[in-house]
Design an enzyme around this catalytic site. Sequence first.
Site, PDB file in Angstrom:
ATOM      1  N   GLY A  18      69.763  57.194  34.189  1.00 51.19           N
ATOM      2  CA  GLY A  18      68.928  56.025  33.924  1.00 51.19           C
ATOM      3  C   GLY A  18      67.689  56.387  33.148  1.00 51.19           C
ATOM      4  CB  CYS A  71      72.103  57.832  27.213  1.00 54.30           C
ATOM      5  SG  CYS A  71      73.725  58.433  27.680  1.00 54.30           S
ATOM      6  CD1 TRP A  74      71.362  48.304  33.538  1.00 54.10           C
ATOM      7  CD2 TRP A  74      72.574  48.078  31.671  1.00 54.10           C
ATOM      8  NE1 TRP A  74      70.497  48.447  32.465  1.00 54.10           N
ATOM      9  CE2 TRP A  74      71.223  48.304  31.305  1.00 54.10           C
ATOM     10  CE3 TRP A  74      73.522  47.894  30.655  1.00 54.10           C
ATOM     11  CZ2 TRP A  74      70.795  48.362  29.976  1.00 54.10           C
ATOM     12  CZ3 TRP A  74      73.102  47.962  29.330  1.00 54.10           C
ATOM     13  CH2 TRP A  74      71.752  48.196  29.002  1.00 54.10           C
ATOM     14  CG  ASN A  75      74.525  52.549  29.863  1.00 50.33           C
ATOM     15  OD1 ASN A  75      74.750  52.981  30.998  1.00 50.33           O
ATOM     16  ND2 ASN A  75      74.130  53.328  28.883  1.00 50.33           N
ATOM     17  CB  ALA A  82      72.186  48.904  37.465  1.00 50.31           C
ATOM     18  CB  SER A  83      69.768  45.084  40.804  1.00 49.51           C
ATOM     19  OG  SER A  83      68.898  45.222  39.705  1.00 49.51           O
ATOM     20  CD  GLU A  93      73.464  63.933  32.605  1.00 45.98           C
ATOM     21  OE1 GLU A  93      72.892  63.902  31.500  1.00 45.98           O
ATOM     22  OE2 GLU A  93      74.245  64.835  32.938  1.00 45.98           O
ATOM     23  CG  LEU A  94      66.422  61.368  32.965  1.00 48.51           C
ATOM     24  CD1 LEU A  94      65.019  61.920  33.148  1.00 48.51           C
ATOM     25  CD2 LEU A  94      66.739  60.336  34.031  1.00 48.51           C
TER      26      LEU A  94
HETATM   27  P1  NAP Z   1      66.929  52.248  34.988  1.00 46.37           P
HETATM   28  O1  NAP Z   1      66.079  51.046  35.014  1.00 46.37           O
HETATM   29  O2  NAP Z   1      66.315  53.554  35.249  1.00 46.37           O
HETATM   30  O3  NAP Z   1      68.123  51.959  36.016  1.00 46.37           O
HETATM   31  C1  NAP Z   1      69.054  52.950  36.344  1.00 46.37           C
HETATM   32  C2  NAP Z   1      69.250  52.961  37.841  1.00 46.37           C
HETATM   33  O4  NAP Z   1      68.065  53.437  38.471  1.00 46.37           O
HETATM   34  C3  NAP Z   1      69.523  51.596  38.432  1.00 46.37           C
HETATM   35  O5  NAP Z   1      70.427  51.727  39.502  1.00 46.37           O
HETATM   36  C4  NAP Z   1      68.150  51.175  38.926  1.00 46.37           C
HETATM   37  O6  NAP Z   1      68.211  50.212  39.950  1.00 46.37           O
HETATM   38  C5  NAP Z   1      67.622  52.480  39.439  1.00 46.37           C
HETATM   39  N1  NAP Z   1      66.169  52.552  39.529  1.00 46.37           N
HETATM   40  C6  NAP Z   1      65.244  51.928  38.770  1.00 46.37           C
HETATM   41  N2  NAP Z   1      64.004  52.291  39.141  1.00 46.37           N
HETATM   42  C7  NAP Z   1      64.147  53.171  40.161  1.00 46.37           C
HETATM   43  C8  NAP Z   1      63.221  53.895  40.969  1.00 46.37           C
HETATM   44  N3  NAP Z   1      61.918  53.815  40.787  1.00 46.37           N
HETATM   45  N4  NAP Z   1      63.712  54.711  41.913  1.00 46.37           N
HETATM   46  C9  NAP Z   1      65.045  54.820  42.099  1.00 46.37           C
HETATM   47  N5  NAP Z   1      65.955  54.153  41.376  1.00 46.37           N
HETATM   48  C10 NAP Z   1      65.519  53.340  40.396  1.00 46.37           C
HETATM   49  O7  NAP Z   1      67.665  52.427  33.603  1.00 46.37           O
HETATM   50  P2  NAP Z   1      68.219  51.289  32.656  1.00 46.37           P
HETATM   51  O8  NAP Z   1      67.102  50.756  31.868  1.00 46.37           O
HETATM   52  O9  NAP Z   1      69.054  50.346  33.414  1.00 46.37           O
HETATM   53  O10 NAP Z   1      69.215  52.182  31.751  1.00 46.37           O
HETATM   54  C11 NAP Z   1      68.854  52.616  30.500  1.00 46.37           C
HETATM   55  C12 NAP Z   1      68.366  54.049  30.484  1.00 46.37           C
HETATM   56  O11 NAP Z   1      69.342  54.917  31.025  1.00 46.37           O
HETATM   57  C13 NAP Z   1      68.145  54.504  29.060  1.00 46.37           C
HETATM   58  O12 NAP Z   1      67.007  55.286  28.946  1.00 46.37           O
HETATM   59  C14 NAP Z   1      69.387  55.335  28.782  1.00 46.37           C
HETATM   60  O13 NAP Z   1      69.235  56.253  27.737  1.00 46.37           O
HETATM   61  C15 NAP Z   1      69.600  55.970  30.104  1.00 46.37           C
HETATM   62  N6  NAP Z   1      70.987  56.464  30.222  1.00 46.37           N
HETATM   63  C16 NAP Z   1      71.205  57.807  30.236  1.00 46.37           C
HETATM   64  C17 NAP Z   1      72.497  58.306  30.293  1.00 46.37           C
HETATM   65  C18 NAP Z   1      72.763  59.781  30.296  1.00 46.37           C
HETATM   66  O14 NAP Z   1      73.871  60.162  30.622  1.00 46.37           O
HETATM   67  N7  NAP Z   1      71.820  60.635  29.968  1.00 46.37           N
HETATM   68  C19 NAP Z   1      73.565  57.418  30.347  1.00 46.37           C
HETATM   69  C20 NAP Z   1      73.311  56.060  30.335  1.00 46.37           C
HETATM   70  C21 NAP Z   1      71.999  55.592  30.277  1.00 46.37           C
HETATM   71  P3  NAP Z   1      67.846  48.665  39.658  1.00 46.37           P
HETATM   72  O15 NAP Z   1      68.853  48.150  38.717  1.00 46.37           O
HETATM   73  O16 NAP Z   1      67.932  48.062  41.007  1.00 46.37           O
HETATM   74  O17 NAP Z   1      66.457  48.666  39.089  1.00 46.37           O
END
Ligand code: NAP
Length: 454
Positions: A206, A262, A130-131, A156-157, A228-229
């Site tokens: 994510g 991130c 979502w960010n 993201a939801s 991309e984490l």
């Molecule tokens: P997140 O909870 O992992 O959500 C990201 C996406 O993954 C959402 O669409 C989420 O869906 C989905 N998701 C969650 N659990 C899942 C699972 N078990 N299996 C499949 N899909 C799943 O991440 P966040 O907390 O929203 O975002 C923050 C993280 O993202 C931070 O660690 C940040 O550093 C990282 N990030 C990395 C980058 C990069 O380019 N490296 C860029 C931006 C953000 P739901 O919303 O439905 O749960």
Amino acid sequence: MPYVSVNPATGEVAATYDDHTPEEVDARLALAHAAQAEWQTTTLLERSRLMTSAAELLEGELPVLAEVLTKEMGKTFAAAKGEVAKCAMTMRYYAEHAERMLAAEEISSPATTSSVRYEPLGVVLAVMPWNFPLWQVVRFAAPALMAGNTGVLKHASNVPESALLLENLFRRAGFPEGCFVNLFIPGSRVADVIRDERIAAVTLTGSEAAGQSVASAAGSVLKKCVLELGGSDPFIVAASADLDRVIPMAVTGRVQNNGQSCIAAKRFIVVESLAEEFMARFSEAMDALVVGDPMDPATNVGPLVSADQRDEVAEQVADALAKGATATAGGHQVDGPGFFYRPTVLTGVTSAMRAGVEEIFGPVAVVYPVANLDEAVALGNNTPWGLGSSIWAEDPDEQAQGIAGLEAGMVFVNAIVASTPELPFGGIKRSGYGRELAAVGMREFCNAKTVFVA
Ligand code: NAP
């Protein structure tokens, strides 16, 4: 769990959407799969024309679309306008450069003629956060679609309006039905979609937990996966740094996107000779930031995306303070409706504290003074992640030491880490694998087909 759009500045629910049923998901995958067979036969000229028309729509409707982002995830209106403009710029970039990036490469070998051709993989599933609700999607979709793939988005939801905005955008730009399809499904149903034989590959941006789950599902059916984490990027201030240049960028690097990036600078590692002055000036600048309504042009930092996200940051800071760290700016949330947190500077943080070992996804900086640049680079690398890194130094030798020594997917010198379509973006270690953007990002979702003619 339905998709819910909440305004983080007020806490009000703006819209709710039901998850798609298994039958709806099946129909959408069928659409994307059928569309791909046709889409890969279109000319690059035609794909460029449609991608440019999507960019024109973004540019023509920029403030209206930016307001959707601000109201849905709380970034300042200025930042949201910048995000929409960057998406348009990236679409134009791929519309212009895809032909060169996808051109067959003639290679001399024992063959009479040999070459590598870049062909699409098929339907690519994108699981997105979502960010940066438009940018994260566009930086996958623009190259993937230009290469002849079709895209399926699981956003993201908490950003359903952004997901629908994107699906409508590609439709309105004239892309054939099925080229870009949105799915409203929870994370728990993603593995089933990955295993569906109509999906060729998956990309996720994510958290590590989501990355592990997606990589496992992709591994179980041997499908291509890009991850991309998270990260905890070091921002290294060397002895030759110019603090007049450093301080404003240290602030921007930490609080951009309300601290939820991130690639935000998260650990500020400063050599002893500059540490005291850096701490004083940085803390003062962070304290001076205006936190408030993200639609107000005077605001520097808007709310965090949700109450949960705000509480998580508050707990990380409280844990550090309880165990002996000091806040030289902020250190507390803001009362009232909305999910606001004061920009914070922490010092005295150790690995016994959550702030010393976890990624902080909010406007909180941790500052570490060190004796010299060797120690700075070693501490910069002392992390499970390796996404971005920056080194601030006027002396070319110090710059070179940072460039060579930092273990990360990206190193920026006298600049904060940022993404731009010309340059590869991605990390190492627990920050994931694969790259986005540039030619390498486009080729992640291509079959690099070797052709050998005897
Ligand atoms: P997140 O909870 O992992 O959500 C990201 C996406 O993954 C959402 O669409 C989420 O869906 C989905 N998701 C969650 N659990 C899942 C699972 N078990 N299996 C499949 N899909 C799943 O991440 P966040 O907390 O929203 O975002 C923050 C993280 O993202 C931070 O660690 C940040 O550093 C990282 N990030 C990395 C980058 C990069 O380019 N490296 C860029 C931006 C953000 P739901 O919303 O439905 O749960």
